[in-house]
Design a protein around this motif. Structure first.
Motif, PDB file in Angstrom:
ATOM      1  N   ARG A  11       7.869  11.422  43.894  1.00  0.00           N
ATOM      2  CA  ARG A  11       9.933  11.766  43.478  1.00  0.00           C
ATOM      3  C   ARG A  11      10.424  10.897  43.515  1.00  0.00           C
ATOM      4  O   ARG A  11      11.769  10.120  42.987  1.00  0.00           O
ATOM      5  CB  ARG A  11       9.390  13.147  43.733  1.00  0.00           C
ATOM      6  CG  ARG A  11      10.678  13.993  43.662  1.00  0.00           C
ATOM      7  CD  ARG A  11      11.247  14.469  41.718  1.00  0.00           C
ATOM      8  NE  ARG A  11      10.089  13.986  41.182  1.00  0.00           N
ATOM      9  CZ  ARG A  11       8.836  14.049  40.763  1.00  0.00           C
ATOM     10  NH1 ARG A  11       7.789  14.569  41.384  1.00  0.00           N
ATOM     11  NH2 ARG A  11       7.992  12.900  40.269  1.00  0.00           N
ATOM     12  N   ILE A  15      13.864   8.816  41.450  1.00  0.00           N
ATOM     13  CA  ILE A  15      15.416   9.360  41.832  1.00  0.00           C
ATOM     14  C   ILE A  15      16.440   7.939  42.038  1.00  0.00           C
ATOM     15  O   ILE A  15      17.392   7.994  41.843  1.00  0.00           O
ATOM     16  CB  ILE A  15      15.586  10.498  42.616  1.00  0.00           C
ATOM     17  CG1 ILE A  15      14.599  11.841  41.617  1.00  0.00           C
ATOM     18  CG2 ILE A  15      16.978  10.763  42.993  1.00  0.00           C
ATOM     19  CD1 ILE A  15      14.941  11.878  40.707  1.00  0.00           C
ATOM     20  N   VAL A  18      18.690   6.283  39.915  1.00  0.00           N
ATOM     21  CA  VAL A  18      19.765   6.924  38.921  1.00  0.00           C
ATOM     22  C   VAL A  18      20.539   6.034  38.974  1.00  0.00           C
ATOM     23  O   VAL A  18      21.417   5.688  37.737  1.00  0.00           O
ATOM     24  CB  VAL A  18      20.106   8.263  39.867  1.00  0.00           C
ATOM     25  CG1 VAL A  18      21.048   7.148  41.379  1.00  0.00           C
ATOM     26  CG2 VAL A  18      21.184   8.743  39.127  1.00  0.00           C
ATOM     27  N   TYR A 110      12.710  18.855  40.068  1.00  0.00           N
ATOM     28  CA  TYR A 110      12.379  16.791  40.042  1.00  0.00           C
ATOM     29  C   TYR A 110      14.029  16.494  40.093  1.00  0.00           C
ATOM     30  O   TYR A 110      13.162  14.965  40.640  1.00  0.00           O
ATOM     31  CB  TYR A 110      12.290  17.670  38.413  1.00  0.00           C
ATOM     32  CG  TYR A 110      11.600  15.597  37.877  1.00  0.00           C
ATOM     33  CD1 TYR A 110      10.349  15.372  37.857  1.00  0.00           C
ATOM     34  CD2 TYR A 110      12.292  14.881  36.975  1.00  0.00           C
ATOM     35  CE1 TYR A 110       9.964  14.407  38.186  1.00  0.00           C
ATOM     36  CE2 TYR A 110      12.475  13.815  36.471  1.00  0.00           C
ATOM     37  CZ  TYR A 110      10.770  13.819  37.407  1.00  0.00           C
ATOM     38  OH  TYR A 110      10.046  12.408  36.507  1.00  0.00           O
ATOM     39  N   THR A 111      14.964  17.244  40.161  1.00  0.00           N
ATOM     40  CA  THR A 111      16.405  16.368  40.630  1.00  0.00           C
ATOM     41  C   THR A 111      16.404  16.480  42.270  1.00  0.00           C
ATOM     42  O   THR A 111      17.193  15.707  42.112  1.00  0.00           O
ATOM     43  CB  THR A 111      17.009  16.439  39.653  1.00  0.00           C
ATOM     44  OG1 THR A 111      17.163  17.736  39.451  1.00  0.00           O
ATOM     45  CG2 THR A 111      16.511  15.576  38.346  1.00  0.00           C
ATOM     46  N   SER A 112      15.938  17.091  42.503  1.00  0.00           N
ATOM     47  CA  SER A 112      16.709  18.378  43.915  1.00  0.00           C
ATOM     48  C   SER A 112      16.671  16.988  45.141  1.00  0.00           C
ATOM     49  O   SER A 112      17.647  17.246  46.291  1.00  0.00           O
ATOM     50  CB  SER A 112      16.076  18.922  44.365  1.00  0.00           C
ATOM     51  OG  SER A 112      14.590  19.045  45.095  1.00  0.00           O
ATOM     52  N   ALA A 114      17.127  13.285  44.975  1.00  0.00           N
ATOM     53  CA  ALA A 114      17.668  12.837  44.477  1.00  0.00           C
ATOM     54  C   ALA A 114      19.371  12.102  45.446  1.00  0.00           C
ATOM     55  O   ALA A 114      19.799  13.150  46.073  1.00  0.00           O
ATOM     56  CB  ALA A 114      18.667  12.940  42.714  1.00  0.00           C
ATOM     57  N   PRO A 117      21.725  14.037  42.779  1.00  0.00           N
ATOM     58  CA  PRO A 117      21.023  15.557  42.214  1.00  0.00           C
ATOM     59  C   PRO A 117      21.728  15.904  41.075  1.00  0.00           C
ATOM     60  O   PRO A 117      21.125  16.042  39.676  1.00  0.00           O
ATOM     61  CB  PRO A 117      20.710  16.648  42.995  1.00  0.00           C
ATOM     62  CG  PRO A 117      20.941  16.075  44.597  1.00  0.00           C
ATOM     63  CD  PRO A 117      21.966  14.988  44.192  1.00  0.00           C
ATOM     64  N   THR A 120      21.697  13.362  38.327  1.00  0.00           N
ATOM     65  CA  THR A 120      19.999  12.878  37.786  1.00  0.00           C
ATOM     66  C   THR A 120      20.338  14.023  36.695  1.00  0.00           C
ATOM     67  O   THR A 120      19.085  13.680  35.542  1.00  0.00           O
ATOM     68  CB  THR A 120      19.468  12.837  38.456  1.00  0.00           C
ATOM     69  OG1 THR A 120      20.209  11.681  39.758  1.00  0.00           O
ATOM     70  CG2 THR A 120      18.162  11.726  37.910  1.00  0.00           C
ATOM     71  N   PHE A 121      20.627  15.516  37.711  1.00  0.00           N
ATOM     72  CA  PHE A 121      20.161  16.225  36.568  1.00  0.00           C
ATOM     73  C   PHE A 121      20.687  16.638  34.980  1.00  0.00           C
ATOM     74  O   PHE A 121      20.095  17.058  33.848  1.00  0.00           O
ATOM     75  CB  PHE A 121      20.476  17.725  36.759  1.00  0.00           C
ATOM     76  CG  PHE A 121      20.325  19.103  36.595  1.00  0.00           C
ATOM     77  CD1 PHE A 121      19.339  19.715  37.347  1.00  0.00           C
ATOM     78  CD2 PHE A 121      21.550  19.969  35.150  1.00  0.00           C
ATOM     79  CE1 PHE A 121      19.150  21.161  36.138  1.00  0.00           C
ATOM     80  CE2 PHE A 121      20.805  20.922  34.671  1.00  0.00           C
ATOM     81  CZ  PHE A 121      19.882  21.629  35.224  1.00  0.00           C
TER      82      PHE A 121
END
Length: 242
Positions: A11, A15, A18, A110-112, A114, A117, A120-121
């Motif tokens: 993951r 991320i 970004v 999925y973006t936590s 990052a 975050p 990206t979210f």
């Protein structure tokens, strides 16, 4: 006995891109600005020879045979996307991950992890993010495999294409041009140089591919060098299932 270092998760690879991802956004905006200053171009006729299905007009009342499943990949990907994930090898244990819940990775999960975050979210949501099917397994002492199938909704945005382009550019910034995945129009794999940052597994290989509205993202992490044939084989077998 020294404790084993925490495993690096796939993951993070997604991320961290970004910064490159935002670069793609900026480039797209520039392209729209340039296009807006140009005179409009007439569009070709919508009904073009050779593009219709069926190829020739049929008599009224004729029943049209639907496309075969192999011709229409959405027949597969509109179902339970988890069933299209590669199965872990026999005897290999699943590696529980806090971003996977029952084979799914919700956007918030999925973006936590990052660096940014919320950014990206918002970006992925703006691309009409639909869902992610994920699996992760441990193989040998320090050998982890993560596979994500990232799917976007149909619509005006080309989310899968944009994400694939962003992550390909990011991977190229780390490891140069990737090797093409066989029988793939848009797919590459990399074996990166070792990164001996404390607390992380140093060796990393990645494969990225786009198939319609789905982006395939495969990551392997290990304490020892990873063979290019391993990541290539995984990518080819995963694409065969889509």
């Amino acid at each position: 006995m020294e404790p084993k270092p925490p495993r690096r998760r796939g993951r993070t690879t997604l991320i961290v891109g970004v910064a490159a991802l935002l670069g793609v956004v900026a480039g797209t905006a520039t392209g729209y600005t340039i296009q807006a200053d140009r005179a409009p171009t007439a569009l070709p006729p919508l009904s073009q020879q050779g593009l219709a299905y069926p190829a020739k007009a049929l008599p009224a009342g004729t029943k049209v045979t639907p496309l075969y499943e192999a011709e229409d990949s959405r027949v597969r990907t509109d179902g339970d996307l988890r069933k299209l994930l590669l199965r872990r090898p026999p005897g290999v244990r699943e590696a529980p991950q806090d971003y996977i819940a029952d084979g799914w990775s919700p956007l918030a999960f999925y973006t936590s992890v990052a660096d940014l975050p919320s950014t990206t979210f918002g970006y992925l949501a703006g691309l009409d993010f639909r869902r992610v099917a994920s699996t992760s397994w441990d193989q040998a002492r320090d050998h982890m495999t993560n596979i994500d199938l990232v799917q976007f909704r149909s619509g005006p945005n080309m989310g899968a294409k944009d994400l694939f382009a962003d992550q390909t550019a990011y991977s190229e910034s780390l490891g140069g041009m990737g090797e093409a995945i066989r029988n793939s129009v848009a797919g590459y794999y990399w074996v990166f140089e070792a990164d001996h940052e404390p607390g992380f597994l140093p060796h990393h290989a990645r494969a990225l591919a786009q198939r319609g509205d789905v982006v395939v993202d495969i990551n392997i992490f290990d304490s020892k060098p990873i063979a290019a044939t391993e990541i290539r084989d995984l990518a080819e077998r995963q694409l065969e299932r889509l």
